[in-house]
Design a protein around this motif. Structure first.
Motif, mmCIF file in Angstrom:
data_model
loop_
_atom_site.group_PDB
_atom_site.id
_atom_site.type_symbol
_atom_site.label_atom_id
_atom_site.label_comp_id
_atom_site.label_asym_id
_atom_site.label_seq_id
_atom_site.Cartn_x
_atom_site.Cartn_y
_atom_site.Cartn_z
ATOM 1 N N ILE A 1 -4.541 11.199 20.865
ATOM 2 C CA ILE A 1 -4.007 11.989 19.754
ATOM 3 C C ILE A 1 -3.962 11.071 18.545
ATOM 4 O O ILE A 1 -3.307 10.030 18.571
ATOM 5 C CB ILE A 1 -2.596 12.534 20.062
ATOM 6 C CG1 ILE A 1 -2.636 13.454 21.292
ATOM 7 C CG2 ILE A 1 -2.032 13.284 18.833
ATOM 8 C CD1 ILE A 1 -1.272 14.013 21.716
ATOM 9 N N LEU A 2 -4.686 11.473 17.503
ATOM 10 C CA LEU A 2 -4.700 10.715 16.257
ATOM 11 C C LEU A 2 -3.903 11.494 15.217
ATOM 12 O O LEU A 2 -4.196 12.660 14.963
ATOM 13 C CB LEU A 2 -6.137 10.527 15.757
ATOM 14 C CG LEU A 2 -6.238 9.793 14.419
ATOM 15 C CD1 LEU A 2 -6.231 8.286 14.631
ATOM 16 C CD2 LEU A 2 -7.467 10.212 13.637
ATOM 17 N N ALA A 3 -2.894 10.864 14.634
ATOM 18 C CA ALA A 3 -2.153 11.486 13.533
ATOM 19 C C ALA A 3 -2.875 11.152 12.244
ATOM 20 O O ALA A 3 -3.138 9.983 11.957
ATOM 21 C CB ALA A 3 -0.725 10.955 13.507
ATOM 22 N N LEU A 4 -3.220 12.183 11.484
ATOM 23 C CA LEU A 4 -3.854 11.992 10.162
ATOM 24 C C LEU A 4 -2.796 12.336 9.122
ATOM 25 O O LEU A 4 -2.418 13.498 8.986
ATOM 26 C CB LEU A 4 -5.084 12.898 10.047
ATOM 27 C CG LEU A 4 -5.874 12.834 8.741
ATOM 28 C CD1 LEU A 4 -6.440 11.433 8.491
ATOM 29 C CD2 LEU A 4 -7.016 13.856 8.767
ATOM 30 N N LEU A 5 -2.308 11.290 8.436
ATOM 31 C CA LEU A 5 -1.120 11.449 7.604
ATOM 32 C C LEU A 5 -1.408 11.084 6.158
ATOM 33 O O LEU A 5 -2.456 10.526 5.829
ATOM 34 C CB LEU A 5 0.008 10.556 8.148
ATOM 35 C CG LEU A 5 0.377 10.771 9.617
ATOM 36 C CD1 LEU A 5 1.417 9.736 10.056
ATOM 37 C CD2 LEU A 5 0.898 12.185 9.861
ATOM 38 N N GLY A 6 -0.433 11.381 5.301
ATOM 39 C CA GLY A 6 -0.547 11.068 3.877
ATOM 40 C C GLY A 6 0.203 12.119 3.086
ATOM 41 O O GLY A 6 0.534 13.177 3.600
ATOM 42 N N ARG A 7 0.436 11.783 1.812
ATOM 43 C CA ARG A 7 1.210 12.695 0.964
ATOM 44 C C ARG A 7 0.475 14.010 0.736
ATOM 45 O O ARG A 7 -0.719 14.120 1.013
ATOM 46 C CB ARG A 7 1.454 12.020 -0.388
ATOM 47 C CG ARG A 7 2.503 10.935 -0.332
ATOM 48 C CD ARG A 7 2.808 10.452 -1.719
ATOM 49 N NE ARG A 7 1.747 9.584 -2.205
ATOM 50 C CZ ARG A 7 1.913 8.284 -2.457
ATOM 51 N NH1 ARG A 7 3.091 7.713 -2.290
ATOM 52 N NH2 ARG A 7 0.908 7.554 -2.886
ATOM 53 N N GLN B 1 3.048 17.019 8.001
ATOM 54 C CA GLN B 1 3.973 16.498 6.993
ATOM 55 C C GLN B 1 5.151 15.808 7.668
ATOM 56 O O GLN B 1 5.749 14.885 7.119
ATOM 57 C CB GLN B 1 4.498 17.635 6.109
ATOM 58 C CG GLN B 1 3.525 18.099 5.047
ATOM 59 C CD GLN B 1 3.103 16.982 4.112
ATOM 60 O OE1 GLN B 1 3.884 16.078 3.806
ATOM 61 N NE2 GLN B 1 1.847 17.017 3.688
ATOM 62 N N ASN B 2 5.481 16.325 8.853
ATOM 63 C CA ASN B 2 6.578 15.732 9.619
ATOM 64 C C ASN B 2 6.041 14.474 10.314
ATOM 65 O O ASN B 2 5.752 14.461 11.513
ATOM 66 C CB ASN B 2 7.085 16.758 10.631
ATOM 67 C CG ASN B 2 8.403 16.354 11.243
ATOM 68 O OD1 ASN B 2 8.748 15.172 11.263
ATOM 69 N ND2 ASN B 2 9.133 17.326 11.748
ATOM 70 N N ALA B 3 5.929 13.405 9.512
ATOM 71 C CA ALA B 3 5.207 12.218 9.974
ATOM 72 C C ALA B 3 5.895 11.538 11.149
ATOM 73 O O ALA B 3 5.227 11.039 12.058
ATOM 74 C CB ALA B 3 5.041 11.240 8.816
ATOM 75 N N LEU C 1 -4.132 8.573 4.779
ATOM 76 C CA LEU C 1 -4.976 8.809 3.612
ATOM 77 C C LEU C 1 -4.134 8.732 2.355
ATOM 78 O O LEU C 1 -2.979 9.164 2.341
ATOM 79 C CB LEU C 1 -5.566 10.225 3.665
ATOM 80 C CG LEU C 1 -6.758 10.524 4.564
ATOM 81 C CD1 LEU C 1 -7.124 12.002 4.440
ATOM 82 C CD2 LEU C 1 -7.945 9.661 4.200
ATOM 83 N N ASP C 2 -4.722 8.198 1.296
ATOM 84 C CA ASP C 2 -4.088 8.247 -0.014
ATOM 85 C C ASP C 2 -5.193 8.539 -1.024
ATOM 86 O O ASP C 2 -6.190 7.818 -1.058
ATOM 87 C CB ASP C 2 -3.394 6.914 -0.313
ATOM 88 C CG ASP C 2 -2.540 7.008 -1.556
ATOM 89 O OD1 ASP C 2 -1.763 7.974 -1.684
ATOM 90 O OD2 ASP C 2 -2.653 6.110 -2.408
ATOM 91 N N LEU D 1 4.227 7.658 3.056
ATOM 92 C CA LEU D 1 4.715 8.802 3.833
ATOM 93 C C LEU D 1 6.085 9.274 3.363
ATOM 94 O O LEU D 1 6.553 10.328 3.802
ATOM 95 C CB LEU D 1 4.783 8.442 5.323
ATOM 96 C CG LEU D 1 3.466 7.926 5.913
ATOM 97 C CD1 LEU D 1 3.669 7.489 7.355
ATOM 98 C CD2 LEU D 1 2.377 8.994 5.828
ATOM 99 N N ALA D 2 6.730 8.504 2.487
ATOM 100 C CA ALA D 2 8.050 8.844 1.998
ATOM 101 C C ALA D 2 9.043 9.122 3.140
ATOM 102 O O ALA D 2 9.799 10.095 3.117
ATOM 103 C CB ALA D 2 7.980 10.040 1.032
ATOM 104 N N ILE D 3 8.994 8.293 4.172
ATOM 105 C CA ILE D 3 9.947 8.433 5.286
ATOM 106 C C ILE D 3 10.630 7.101 5.565
ATOM 107 O O ILE D 3 10.137 6.061 5.175
ATOM 108 C CB ILE D 3 9.294 8.937 6.594
ATOM 109 C CG1 ILE D 3 8.090 8.082 7.002
ATOM 110 C CG2 ILE D 3 8.922 10.402 6.456
ATOM 111 C CD1 ILE D 3 7.513 8.400 8.364
#
Ligand code: ATP
Length: 237
Positions: A34-40, A195-197, A210-211, A235-237
């Motif tokens: 499972i790869l989480a693809l995250l970013g604002r 969004q729920n990183a 990603l940014d 991620l602002a967390i």
């Protein structure tokens, strides 16, 4: 990395018209992870998923995507789907006028068929209870389960999930997370955009951040959880 990746994205660029959104990204996903693809917001996560699934937009002007030795970048979306890619979009796209069971049956019209409806009901007992109910009248969490079940009803290798936890109560997120672990145990590979990183990182093996359309981190999910700077900046967390 030495082991050949199962899903490989190489120098992928994606555009909406003149807007250059995904700016030449490369990353690998290994089979069964499972790869989480995250970013604002607006970082390009949805665009990346849509490009991998070969949707008509965005346009992928440059780069390659390989799945298990198949060149997805030369395919139309229906061919990518037949090759084993399933995109579950944020709006879930349950078909109005059809019951839960009919939504699942419809996914199985074209062979090769994936999980049987009985097996899907074992994985999602809530859907079994509501099999005769119209799909669009389900709760948000149940609709998310139906959208994932419908993807598995086809013979898929990779599940692309776009914000599956969006708008769901924590207890329902727990339930979906449990199901995603079971799906992983069956060998399915997942890219999870969320969004729920924190929740995504607790589930994922690895993370790509990603940014503004570029990759700023590629590594283990636990590394992100432990890195306060990275979390705060991207991620602002
Ligand atoms: P979010 O969490 O807000 O969905 P995201 O990381 O998934 O963010 P994308 O949806 O991929 O971001 O959007 C990336 C950029 O592409 C944004 O600037 C967005 O405005 C733009 N964009 C998205 N869809 C389109 C479209 N159909 N036409 C033009 N621009 C688009």
């Amino acid at each position: 990395e030495t082991a050949p990746a199962f899903l490989s994205v190489w120098e992928m660029q994606a555009y909406y018209g003149e807007s250059y959104i995904v700016q030449g990204i490369s990353f690998n996903v290994h089979e069964g992870e499972i790869l989480a693809l995250l970013g604002r917001n607006g970082a390009g996560k949805t665009t990346t998923l849509r490009a991998i699934a070969r949707m008509d937009s965005p346009q992928m002007n440059h780069g390659e995507v390989w799945l298990d030795h198949q060149a997805l970048h030369n395919m139309k979306s229906h061919e990518a789907a037949a090759a084993g890619i399933a995109l579950v979009p944020e709006d879930r796209c349950i078909i109005p006028g059809l019951t839960v069971e009919e939504n699942l049956e419809l996914a199985q019209i074209a062979p090769p068929v994936g999980w049987s409806i009985d097996r899907l009901y074992e994985l999602f007992p809530r859907l079994a209870e509501r099999r005769r109910q119209e799909g669009v009248t389900l709760s948000g969490g149940e609709q998310q389960m139906l959208a994932v079940a419908r993807a598995l009803a086809r013979d898929i290798k990779v599940l692309l999930l776009d914000e599956p936890y969006e708008g769901l109560a924590p207890v329902i997120v727990d339930e979906i997370e449990k199901t995603l672990r079971l799906i992983k145990e069956q060998g399915i590979t997942t890219i999870l955009v969320e969004q729920n990183a924190v929740r995504a990182l607790e589930l994922a093996d690895r993370a790509v951040i990603l940014d503004t359309g570029s990759i700023v981190f590629d590594g283990s999910a636990s590394e992100v959880l432990e890195n306060e700077e990275l979390r705060a900046e991207y991620l602002a967390i």
